[in-house]
Design a protein around this motif. Structure first.
Motif, PDB file in Angstrom:
ATOM      1  N   LEU A  59     -10.345   9.626   1.921  1.00  0.00           N
ATOM      2  CA  LEU A  59      -9.745   8.513   1.241  1.00  0.00           C
ATOM      3  C   LEU A  59      -8.430   8.000   2.123  1.00  0.00           C
ATOM      4  O   LEU A  59      -8.268   6.880   1.854  1.00  0.00           O
ATOM      5  CB  LEU A  59      -9.066   9.020  -0.136  1.00  0.00           C
ATOM      6  N   ALA A  60      -7.843   8.931   2.893  1.00  0.00           N
ATOM      7  CA  ALA A  60      -6.856   8.414   3.610  1.00  0.00           C
ATOM      8  C   ALA A  60      -7.318   7.377   4.758  1.00  0.00           C
ATOM      9  O   ALA A  60      -6.710   6.485   5.036  1.00  0.00           O
ATOM     10  CB  ALA A  60      -6.090   9.485   4.265  1.00  0.00           C
TER      11      ALA A  60
ATOM     12  N   PHE B 249       0.896  -1.348  -0.005  1.00  0.00           N
ATOM     13  CA  PHE B 249       0.010  -0.163   0.121  1.00  0.00           C
ATOM     14  C   PHE B 249       0.908   1.301   0.046  1.00  0.00           C
ATOM     15  O   PHE B 249       0.402   2.342   0.213  1.00  0.00           O
ATOM     16  CB  PHE B 249      -1.023  -0.009   1.090  1.00  0.00           C
TER      17      PHE B 249
ATOM     18  N   LEU C 201     -12.225   0.338  -2.316  1.00  0.00           N
ATOM     19  CA  LEU C 201     -10.942  -0.065  -2.370  1.00  0.00           C
ATOM     20  C   LEU C 201     -10.884  -1.696  -1.847  1.00  0.00           C
ATOM     21  O   LEU C 201      -9.847  -2.168  -1.891  1.00  0.00           O
ATOM     22  CB  LEU C 201     -10.182   0.671  -1.341  1.00  0.00           C
TER      23      LEU C 201
ATOM     24  N   ALA D 109      -8.572  -0.237   4.421  1.00  0.00           N
ATOM     25  CA  ALA D 109      -8.342  -1.405   3.258  1.00  0.00           C
ATOM     26  C   ALA D 109      -7.012  -2.134   3.714  1.00  0.00           C
ATOM     27  O   ALA D 109      -6.856  -3.336   3.326  1.00  0.00           O
ATOM     28  CB  ALA D 109      -8.089  -0.397   1.983  1.00  0.00           C
ATOM     29  N   VAL D 110      -5.959  -1.178   4.218  1.00  0.00           N
ATOM     30  CA  VAL D 110      -4.675  -1.883   4.606  1.00  0.00           C
ATOM     31  C   VAL D 110      -5.029  -3.010   5.691  1.00  0.00           C
ATOM     32  O   VAL D 110      -4.395  -4.060   5.888  1.00  0.00           O
ATOM     33  CB  VAL D 110      -3.438  -0.830   4.838  1.00  0.00           C
TER      34      VAL D 110
ATOM     35  N   ARG E  78       3.381   8.512   3.993  1.00  0.00           N
ATOM     36  CA  ARG E  78       2.835   7.291   4.450  1.00  0.00           C
ATOM     37  C   ARG E  78       4.021   6.439   5.182  1.00  0.00           C
ATOM     38  O   ARG E  78       5.103   6.137   4.531  1.00  0.00           O
ATOM     39  CB  ARG E  78       2.229   6.264   3.395  1.00  0.00           C
TER      40      ARG E  78
ATOM     41  N   GLU F  81      -7.996   4.142   3.123  1.00  0.00           N
ATOM     42  CA  GLU F  81      -6.914   3.383   2.737  1.00  0.00           C
ATOM     43  C   GLU F  81      -6.451   2.461   3.919  1.00  0.00           C
ATOM     44  O   GLU F  81      -5.725   1.668   3.711  1.00  0.00           O
ATOM     45  CB  GLU F  81      -5.708   4.239   2.375  1.00  0.00           C
ATOM     46  N   CYS F  82      -6.403   3.311   5.049  1.00  0.00           N
ATOM     47  CA  CYS F  82      -5.975   2.779   6.491  1.00  0.00           C
ATOM     48  C   CYS F  82      -7.027   1.546   6.601  1.00  0.00           C
ATOM     49  O   CYS F  82      -6.505   0.375   7.190  1.00  0.00           O
ATOM     50  CB  CYS F  82      -6.141   3.573   7.603  1.00  0.00           C
TER      51      CYS F  82
ATOM     52  N   ALA G 258     -13.542   2.961   1.233  1.00  0.00           N
ATOM     53  CA  ALA G 258     -13.265   1.572   1.551  1.00  0.00           C
ATOM     54  C   ALA G 258     -13.820   0.414   0.754  1.00  0.00           C
ATOM     55  O   ALA G 258     -12.907  -0.329   0.380  1.00  0.00           O
ATOM     56  CB  ALA G 258     -13.393   1.356   3.070  1.00  0.00           C
TER      57      ALA G 258
END
Length: 438
Positions: A139-140, A34, A262, A146-147, A104, A143-144, A259
RNA sequence: GUGGGUGUAGCUCAGCUGGUUAGAGCGCCGGAUUGUGGUUCCGGAGGUCGUGGGUUCGAAACCCAUCAUCCACCCCA
């Protein structure tokens, strides 16, 4: 003398290390996939860096270090072990204004809390953090999520849930229930957080004890009326809450949509307005991952903290991140049989027939290692029988014997301890044979 | 921090209402014609009964303290 480990600490013997290393490796691979980059910081910080960030409860759990010299004698403190990896990150961001944002980073390291140990809880433990600094976009946050979702999937978890909430929603709920200041707001959240444990009646009782009026509590409950799905929950909350809460609802909706876009499985996400997270520095979305099977609390948690960097510098940097608790993940995986049994690191044991034959055994070991085979050469030369026992007890598959006969022929005896087959071949070929059996 | 449980060989435990040399299983070590393990058989080593006090003619067992550990609460990864 009787020796003990310090309370809440553990030794990691080779079998533990091999299992843990594999878990960390998986997590790290996902983090890098990521685009998160590695960071490390000192294990201890100046005390003022850590104080005032974790709330009253958290503050008590900070391990403090006595000053050197006379200061230590007087009991003065100037440094402390890090309590988490988030505050050190904020400090790094404040001290390095030239870091290009959004930034990141991931950080996998030990943290310390002077807590009372329990199942899956230690005083020294590893956290695996990913954070995105410098982005206020949902989005940030997504992403968290999603990871986190990907990491748990790749570790092999089947039944986990990521619960979502937002600090602004909680603040409005607390206000509805009659909380006047941050103190009573926190008090409200602590009681609300116990809902799934003690039920509504229990929470009512706690709130009454904490001085909340029954009719105000009722208003808050109304906003918490369960809805059919997340979309309905968000819509309903948006309707019931004030401006601040509406902001949280709208933001959380965007985080959730992103999310899912993603690749996060919607079935794994739950908007839960009763989710309360204790750390003082969260400002927006908060999330927590739990597994339903063994009861060990949450295995990961995180949220948005837009004000923390500003505590250390004039420039505020919005941040969001998530932390995976390695200890609990390993505990759960062990309990569910998700960790493979670790064999010995070496693949072959080269026995030593006798002191006279030592040179031949060492030459064989050299040849095997040169071929890339992980090789233990028996240190010493007890009876062959004992060396065989050693190989068997340690779980070796392969074993090499170089006695006078083999030495005369320029070969070694390679034995497969699983099947009992053995053959005489050149040492280099023995290496090739082992490699192809991997 | 609060409440409760536990603490006997390397490990898992048994030792009834206090009574003479504290046991088992597993593990470990040695041996069963001297170049081979994992199965079997035979033999052996190993315990200040967490620690310190006390009660008793006598305690591993009862009481107190202390340390360690586990569970629940609290909080959390």
């Amino acid at each position: 003398m009787a020796v003990h480990l310090a309370k809440g600490t553990r030794d990691f013997l080779p079998a533990d290390m091999l299992a843990r290393r594999q878990v960390v490796h998986t997590v790290q691979q996902v983090f890098e996939r990521f685009g998160f980059e590695p960071l490390d910081t000192p294990v201890f910080e100046r005390i003022e860096t850590l104080t005032g960030k974790y709330g009253d409860e958290g503050e008590k759990l900070i391990y403090k270090i006595l000053k050197r010299g006379e200061g230590g004698v007087r009991g003065e403190v100037d440094q402390a072990l890090r309590y988490d990896l988030t505050v050190p990150l904020a400090r790094v961001l404040a001290m390095n204004p030239d870091i290009r944002l959004p930034f990141r980073r991931y950080h996998i390291a030990k943290v310390w809390r002077a807590d009372r140990p329990a199942k899956g809880r230690f005083r020294e433990f590893f956290q695996c953090d990913v954070d995105i600094a410098g982005s206020s976009s949902p989005l940030a946050d997504a992403e968290c999520l999603a990871v986190l979702h990907t990491a748990l999937n790749e570790l092999g978890f089947k039944g986990f849930t990521i619960r979502l909430n937002d600090r602004r929603i909680l603040a409005d709920l607390a206000a509805a229930a009659g909380a006047k200041d941050s103190q009573s707001e926190k008090s409200f959240l602590v009681a609300l957080d116990k809902l799934d444990k003690i039920g509504r009646a229990g929470v009512d009782g706690e709130l009454a004890e904490r001085g909340f009026a029954a009719d105000a509590i009722e208003t808050a409950w109304e906003a918490l009326t369960p809805q059919a799905d997340d979309a309905a929950t968000l819509a309903y909350l948006g309707d019931k809450l004030g401006n601040r809460g509406k902001e949280g609802v709208a933001y959380l909706g965007q985080v959730r949509d992103a999310a899912i876009a993603l690749g996060v499985d919607p079935a794994r996400l739950t908007v839960d307005p009763t989710l309360a997270r204790g750390l003082d520095y969260y400002t927006g979305p908060v999330f927590e991952a739990t597994v339903d099977e063994p009861k060990v609390g949450s295995i990961a948690g995180g949220g948005r903290y837009d004000g923390l960097v500003g505590v250390f510098s004039k420039q505020d940097i919005p941040c969001v991140g998530v932390s995976l608790g390695l200890e609990r993940i390993v505990t759960v995986m062990a309990e569910l049989g998700m960790l493979p049994e670790a064999g010995p690191v070496a693949e072959v044991l080269v026995t030593v027939f006798s002191d006279d034959q030592l040179g031949d055994s060492l030459a064989a070991a050299n040849a095997l290692r040169a071929a890339g085979v992980r090789t233990e050469v028996y240190a010493g030369s007890p009876k062959l029988k004992n060396q065989f026992k050693h190989a068997n007890a340690r779980g070796y598959t392969w074993l090499v014997v170089v006695g006078p006969d083999e030495a005369a022929e320029g070969v070694v005896t390679l034995k497969n301890l699983r099947t009992g087959e053995q053959q005489r071949i050149a040492a280099a070929q023995a290496g090739a044979r082992i490699l192809e059996s991997r």
